[in-house]
Design an enzyme around this catalytic site. Structure first.
Site, PDB file in Angstrom:
ATOM      1  N   ASP A  30       0.854  -1.191   0.000  1.00  0.00           N
ATOM      2  CA  ASP A  30       0.000   0.000   0.000  1.00  0.00           C
ATOM      3  C   ASP A  30       0.892   1.243   0.000  1.00  0.00           C
ATOM      4  OD1 ASP A  30      -3.218   0.552   1.005  1.00  0.00           O
ATOM      5  OD2 ASP A  30      -1.790   2.224   1.074  1.00  0.00           O
ATOM      6  N   ASN A  87     -12.703  -2.980   2.753  1.00  0.00           N
ATOM      7  CA  ASN A  87     -13.711  -1.926   2.835  1.00  0.00           C
ATOM      8  C   ASN A  87     -14.643  -2.049   1.628  1.00  0.00           C
ATOM      9  OD1 ASN A  87     -12.577  -0.756   5.187  1.00  0.00           O
ATOM     10  ND2 ASN A  87     -10.998   0.193   3.922  1.00  0.00           N
ATOM     11  N   GLY A  93     -15.681   3.404   3.619  1.00  0.00           N
ATOM     12  CA  GLY A  93     -14.499   4.146   3.188  1.00  0.00           C
ATOM     13  C   GLY A  93     -13.772   3.549   2.005  1.00  0.00           C
ATOM     14  N   GLN A  94     -14.454   2.716   1.210  1.00  0.00           N
ATOM     15  CA  GLN A  94     -13.780   2.165   0.021  1.00  0.00           C
ATOM     16  C   GLN A  94     -13.470   3.294  -0.950  1.00  0.00           C
ATOM     17  OE1 GLN A  94     -15.967  -0.872  -2.161  1.00  0.00           O
ATOM     18  NE2 GLN A  94     -14.235  -1.338  -3.485  1.00  0.00           N
ATOM     19  N   SER A  95     -12.193   3.421  -1.321  1.00  0.00           N
ATOM     20  CA  SER A  95     -11.812   4.519  -2.213  1.00  0.00           C
ATOM     21  C   SER A  95     -11.391   4.025  -3.595  1.00  0.00           C
ATOM     22  CB  SER A  95     -10.680   5.336  -1.585  1.00  0.00           C
ATOM     23  OG  SER A  95      -9.533   4.542  -1.401  1.00  0.00           O
ATOM     24  N   HIS A 100     -10.126  -5.403  -3.082  1.00  0.00           N
ATOM     25  CA  HIS A 100      -8.795  -5.535  -2.495  1.00  0.00           C
ATOM     26  C   HIS A 100      -8.921  -5.847  -1.024  1.00  0.00           C
ATOM     27  CE1 HIS A 100     -10.018  -1.285  -2.375  1.00  0.00           C
ATOM     28  NE2 HIS A 100      -9.357  -1.191  -1.238  1.00  0.00           N
ATOM     29  N   HIS A 102      -6.855  -5.527   2.416  1.00  0.00           N
ATOM     30  CA  HIS A 102      -5.707  -4.974   3.139  1.00  0.00           C
ATOM     31  C   HIS A 102      -5.167  -6.079   4.053  1.00  0.00           C
ATOM     32  CE1 HIS A 102      -6.758  -0.619   2.375  1.00  0.00           C
ATOM     33  NE2 HIS A 102      -7.959  -1.149   2.230  1.00  0.00           N
TER      34      HIS A 102
HETATM   35  P1  AMP Z   1      -9.631   1.543   0.306  1.00  0.00           P
HETATM   36  O1  AMP Z   1      -9.674   2.943   0.848  1.00  0.00           O
HETATM   37  O2  AMP Z   1     -10.049   0.484   1.288  1.00  0.00           O
HETATM   38  O3  AMP Z   1     -10.401   1.448  -1.006  1.00  0.00           O
HETATM   39  O4  AMP Z   1      -8.130   1.221  -0.007  1.00  0.00           O
HETATM   40  C1  AMP Z   1      -7.451   1.723  -1.114  1.00  0.00           C
HETATM   41  C2  AMP Z   1      -5.992   1.691  -0.754  1.00  0.00           C
HETATM   42  O5  AMP Z   1      -5.253   1.877  -1.955  1.00  0.00           O
HETATM   43  C3  AMP Z   1      -5.557   2.799   0.192  1.00  0.00           C
HETATM   44  O6  AMP Z   1      -5.040   2.221   1.405  1.00  0.00           O
HETATM   45  C4  AMP Z   1      -4.477   3.550  -0.588  1.00  0.00           C
HETATM   46  O7  AMP Z   1      -3.401   3.966   0.215  1.00  0.00           O
HETATM   47  C5  AMP Z   1      -4.058   2.519  -1.606  1.00  0.00           C
HETATM   48  N1  AMP Z   1      -3.487   3.068  -2.834  1.00  0.00           N
HETATM   49  C6  AMP Z   1      -3.934   4.112  -3.565  1.00  0.00           C
HETATM   50  N2  AMP Z   1      -3.144   4.307  -4.641  1.00  0.00           N
HETATM   51  C7  AMP Z   1      -2.172   3.364  -4.583  1.00  0.00           C
HETATM   52  C8  AMP Z   1      -1.046   3.056  -5.397  1.00  0.00           C
HETATM   53  N3  AMP Z   1      -0.754   3.746  -6.505  1.00  0.00           N
HETATM   54  N4  AMP Z   1      -0.247   2.021  -5.020  1.00  0.00           N
HETATM   55  C9  AMP Z   1      -0.512   1.320  -3.902  1.00  0.00           C
HETATM   56  N5  AMP Z   1      -1.567   1.561  -3.093  1.00  0.00           N
HETATM   57  C10 AMP Z   1      -2.384   2.582  -3.425  1.00  0.00           C
END
Ligand code: AMP
Ligand code: ZN
Length: 114
Positions: A30, A87, A93-95, A100, A102
């Site tokens: 991450d 998430n 908080g899924q972004s 994926h 964690h």
């Molecule tokens: P979520 O918020 O659960 O959807 O997790 C998305 C994760 O992707 C977050 O923890 C970010 O830090 C991670 N993330 C975003 N961009 C990248 C990237 N380019 N390489 C690795 N991790 C990333």
């Protein structure tokens, strides 16, 4: 899928620190770690979240879970403990809308989560 960050990482259009790769699964670091170990395990097939897990065939889904367990063991998290989080949707908080997990370790975690 076009415009998906993790598909771009899978296709090597965006760099990442890859920990494990097979035909179906990628594990990478991450970019914004929340623990001394913070990895992301993704299926190479794009699905939005675990809510769509039925779109993976059962072999792919099992491989994804097995890789999470094996990765944690390989880096020694199985003895101290570790947390696996996925998430799902906005309230969680899924972004990034590509499934994926964690994998977090090497520190203590609170329960319940925030
Ligand atoms: P979520 O918020 O659960 O959807 O997790 C998305 C994760 O992707 C977050 O923890 C970010 O830090 C991670 N993330 C975003 N961009 C990248 C990237 N380019 N390489 C690795 N991790 C990333
Ligand atoms: Zn994707």
């Amino acid at each position: 899928m076009k415009d998906c960050l993790f598909c771009k990482i899978i296709n090597k259009e965006i760099k990442s620190e890859i920990i494990y790769e097979s035909d179906n699964v990628l594990v990478f670091k991450d970019i914004n770690p929340h623990a001394p170990v913070h990895l992301l395990a993704v299926p190479k097939k794009h699905i939005n979240s675990i809510a769509e897990i039925d779109k993976l065939d059962s072999k792919q889904a099992l491989e994804l879970l097995s890789v999470i367990a094996k990765t944690a063991k390989d880096i020694g998290l199985d003895k101290s403990g570790f947390r696996v989080v996925t998430n799902t949707g906005s309230s969680a908080g899924q972004s990034v809308n590509h499934l994926h997990f964690h994998i977090l370790g090497k520190r203590n975690f609170k329960w319940p989560p925030g």
